[in-house]
Write a protein that holds these residues in place. Structure first.
Motif, mmCIF file in Angstrom:
data_model
loop_
_atom_site.group_PDB
_atom_site.id
_atom_site.type_symbol
_atom_site.label_atom_id
_atom_site.label_comp_id
_atom_site.label_asym_id
_atom_site.label_seq_id
_atom_site.Cartn_x
_atom_site.Cartn_y
_atom_site.Cartn_z
ATOM 1 N N CYS A 162 0.831 -1.215 0.000
ATOM 2 C CA CYS A 162 0.000 0.000 0.000
ATOM 3 C C CYS A 162 0.859 1.256 0.000
ATOM 4 O O CYS A 162 0.585 2.215 -0.737
ATOM 5 C CB CYS A 162 -0.923 0.006 1.217
ATOM 6 N N VAL A 163 1.917 1.263 0.832
ATOM 7 C CA VAL A 163 2.797 2.430 0.920
ATOM 8 C C VAL A 163 3.504 2.664 -0.412
ATOM 9 O O VAL A 163 3.593 3.809 -0.897
ATOM 10 C CB VAL A 163 3.819 2.249 2.057
ATOM 11 N N LEU A 164 4.006 1.601 -1.031
ATOM 12 C CA LEU A 164 4.691 1.740 -2.319
ATOM 13 C C LEU A 164 3.739 2.235 -3.404
ATOM 14 O O LEU A 164 4.115 3.054 -4.255
ATOM 15 C CB LEU A 164 5.311 0.397 -2.728
ATOM 16 N N SER B 217 1.729 9.070 -6.035
ATOM 17 C CA SER B 217 2.088 10.450 -5.704
ATOM 18 C C SER B 217 3.163 10.973 -6.650
ATOM 19 O O SER B 217 3.115 12.135 -7.080
ATOM 20 C CB SER B 217 2.590 10.544 -4.259
ATOM 21 N N LEU B 218 4.133 10.119 -6.996
ATOM 22 C CA LEU B 218 5.190 10.536 -7.915
ATOM 23 C C LEU B 218 4.627 10.831 -9.298
ATOM 24 O O LEU B 218 5.033 11.798 -9.958
ATOM 25 C CB LEU B 218 6.262 9.451 -7.997
ATOM 26 N N LEU B 219 3.674 10.018 -9.753
ATOM 27 C CA LEU B 219 3.029 10.273 -11.044
ATOM 28 C C LEU B 219 2.282 11.604 -11.034
ATOM 29 O O LEU B 219 2.340 12.374 -11.999
ATOM 30 C CB LEU B 219 2.068 9.129 -11.376
ATOM 31 N N VAL B 220 1.594 11.884 -9.933
ATOM 32 C CA VAL B 220 0.865 13.154 -9.811
ATOM 33 C C VAL B 220 1.851 14.321 -9.788
ATOM 34 O O VAL B 220 1.618 15.356 -10.440
ATOM 35 C CB VAL B 220 -0.017 13.150 -8.546
ATOM 36 N N LEU C 31 -6.212 7.021 -3.795
ATOM 37 C CA LEU C 31 -7.299 6.837 -2.835
ATOM 38 C C LEU C 31 -7.463 5.367 -2.472
ATOM 39 O O LEU C 31 -7.729 5.017 -1.311
ATOM 40 C CB LEU C 31 -8.599 7.394 -3.423
ATOM 41 N N SER C 32 -7.284 4.505 -3.458
ATOM 42 C CA SER C 32 -7.389 3.062 -3.219
ATOM 43 C C SER C 32 -6.325 2.586 -2.230
ATOM 44 O O SER C 32 -6.618 1.824 -1.297
ATOM 45 C CB SER C 32 -7.264 2.308 -4.544
ATOM 46 N N ALA C 33 -5.085 3.049 -2.409
ATOM 47 C CA ALA C 33 -3.998 2.642 -1.510
ATOM 48 C C ALA C 33 -4.258 3.112 -0.079
ATOM 49 O O ALA C 33 -4.017 2.367 0.885
ATOM 50 C CB ALA C 33 -2.669 3.197 -2.020
ATOM 51 N N LEU C 34 -4.757 4.342 0.065
ATOM 52 C CA LEU C 34 -5.048 4.861 1.401
ATOM 53 C C LEU C 34 -6.151 4.067 2.087
ATOM 54 O O LEU C 34 -6.047 3.721 3.273
ATOM 55 C CB LEU C 34 -5.445 6.341 1.300
ATOM 56 N N GLN D 281 -1.196 -1.458 -7.688
ATOM 57 C CA GLN D 281 -1.416 -0.937 -9.042
ATOM 58 C C GLN D 281 -0.707 0.400 -9.247
ATOM 59 O O GLN D 281 -0.121 0.656 -10.301
ATOM 60 C CB GLN D 281 -2.908 -0.786 -9.302
ATOM 61 N N GLY D 282 -0.762 1.287 -8.245
ATOM 62 C CA GLY D 282 -0.092 2.579 -8.366
ATOM 63 C C GLY D 282 1.417 2.436 -8.493
ATOM 64 O O GLY D 282 2.066 3.165 -9.255
#
Length: 333
Positions: free
Chosen positions: A22-24, A30-33, A59-62, A269-270
Motif C-alpha cells: 500500500c505504501v509503495l 504520488s510521484l506520477l501526480v 485513494l485506493s492505496a489509502l 497498481q499505483g
C-alpha cells in the motif's frame, strides 16, 4: 446447503507485506501526480488520463492501508466508510485503465480526432458509474464485514447480504473481468497496427540514414504495450481466483500464499504504473533524475556561493540566453 467458510485469519507477516505494498503504491501514485504537476511539457493527453488513474489508485492505496491496519472483525461505521472508499476508487481504477486503452486505440488505430467531448465521456463513466454503484451499495447496506474471504482485512460486500454475489459483481468483479478481455484485445490491435506501420516504413529504411536510431525506442514502446495488460492481469488475477474459490466454498481461499498475492495485487497498481510510466519512460526518468541531481548539487554548492557573494562583485550579463533557449524541449512520444 454447504456450511459457510470460517473467517480467514490474517497473520502479522501477511499484513506487513500488504501494508508495504500500500505504501509503495501510494508513493508511486504520488510521484506520477507530482511529475504531471511540476513539468507542463509532459502533460500530453495520455498522461492526463494517467493522472486520473493515479488519483484513483492513490485513494485506493489509502483506503486499503486503513482496512489492513484495522483488520476488521465486524461491520462498523469506519468499516463501511473504508469499504465505500475502496469500492469507489478500485472500480474507478478499472474504468480509467480501460479508458487509456480506448483512447490509444482511437488515436493510433482509428486515427480519429479526439477533443474535450471524449475526455468528458471518460470522466462521466470513470467517476460517475463507480460513484453511483457505491452510493447504492451504501444506501442499501451492502458494504460491510466480509470475513476476509474475498478481501485481505479490509471491508467490502457484507457477508450477511443475501444477494452478496450480485453486489460483489457490481462493485468490482464484473468490471475486473471485463478488463481482462478488453485490455488484451485493444493492446493487441494497437500493436498489430504499429507493426504494420513499421513494415510499411521498412521499404524506405535503406535510404533513411537515421532510421536505425529509432529502432530502440520503438522496441521499448512495443514491449510496454505488451506489458500493460500483462501486468494488470498478473496483479488482479489473484482477487478473481479467491472470488471463484469463495463461490465454490473451497477452503483453498484461505491459503496464505494466495492471500498475500491477493493483497499485493489489489494494492500495488499505483506502484506498477509508476515503474512503467516514470522509471521505465526515458523522458520522465531523465527529467526526474536530473532534477534530483540538480537539487543535491545546489545544496552542496550553497555554502560556497554564499561565502563568495560576500566579496565577489557581480559580472555584467553579456551573453545570457533567453528563456526559450534554456528551457529543454522534451519529446513526449
Amino acid at each position: 446447503m454447504p456450511v459457510p467458510l470460517p473467517p480467514t485469519e490474517l497473520y502479522a507477516s501477511e499484513r506487513v507485506v500488504v501494508l508495504v505494498s500500500c505504501v509503495l503504491s501510494f508513493l508511486g501514485s504520488s510521484l506520477l501526480v507530482c511529475t504531471h504537476a511540476l513539468w507542463p511539457e509532459l502533460r500530453t493527453r495520455p498522461r492526463q488520463l494517467l493522472l486520473y488513474l493515479s488519483l484513483a489508485d492513490l485513494l485506493s492505496a489509502l483506503s486499503y492501508f486503513y482496512g489492513v491496519l484495522q483488520d476488521f472483525d465486524r461491520t462498523s461505521w469506519d468499516c463501511v466508510l473504508q469499504g465505500a472508499l475502496s469500492t469507489f476508487s478500485n472500480t474507478s481504477s478499472f474504468f480509467w485503465t480501460m479508458a487509456i486503452a480506448v483512447y490509444l486505440y482511437i488515436t493510433i488505430v482509428r486515427g480519429s480526432p479526439t477533443g474535450t467531448g471524449l475526455l468528458c465521456s471518460f470522466h462521466a463513466v470513470s467517476w460517475g458509474v463507480p460513484l453511483g454503484i457505491t452510493v447504492a451499495a451504501v444506501a442499501l447496506k451492502k458494504i460491510g464485514y466480509d470475513a476476509s474471504n474475498v478481501s485481505v482485512g479490509w471491508c467490502w460486500v457484507n457477508l450477511d447480504a443475501e444477494d452478496r454475489v450480485l453486489w460483489m459483481l457490481l462493485t468490482g468483479k464484473v468490471w475486473e473481468m471485463l478488463a481482462y478481455v478488453t485490455l488484451p484485445v485493444l493492446y493487441i490491435l494497437i500493436k498489430k497496427h504499429i507493426n504494420r506501420a513499421h513494415a510499411a516504413l521498412s521499404e524506405y529504411r535503406p535510404i533513411l540514414s537515421r532510421a536505425p536510431a529509432f529502432q530502440p525506442r520503438t522496441s521499448i514502446a512495443d514491449k510496454k504495450l505488451i506489458l500493460i495488460p500483462v501486468i494488470f492481469i498478473i496483479l488482479r488475477i489473484w482477487s478473481t481466483v479467491r472470488f471463484i474459490l469463495t463461490l465454490c466454498n473451497s477452503p483453498a481461499v484461505q491459503n496464505p500464499v494466495l492471500v498475500v498475492l491477493h493483497g499485493i495485487g489489489n494494492t500495488f497498481q499505483g506502484g506498477a504504473n509508476c515503474i512503467m510510466f516514470v522509471l521505465c519512460t526515458r523522458v520522465v526518468r531523465t527529467r526526474l533524475f536530473s532534477s534530483i541531481c540538480c537539487c543535491h548539487h545546489d545544496e552542496l554548492d550553497w555554502p560556497l556561493q554564499r561565502s563568495n557573494s560576500s566579496w565577489q562583485h557581480p559580472e555584467p550579463h553579456t551573453d545570457v540566453p533567453g528563456p526559450e533557449r534554456t528551457k529543454p524541449r522534451l519529446s513526449i512520444t
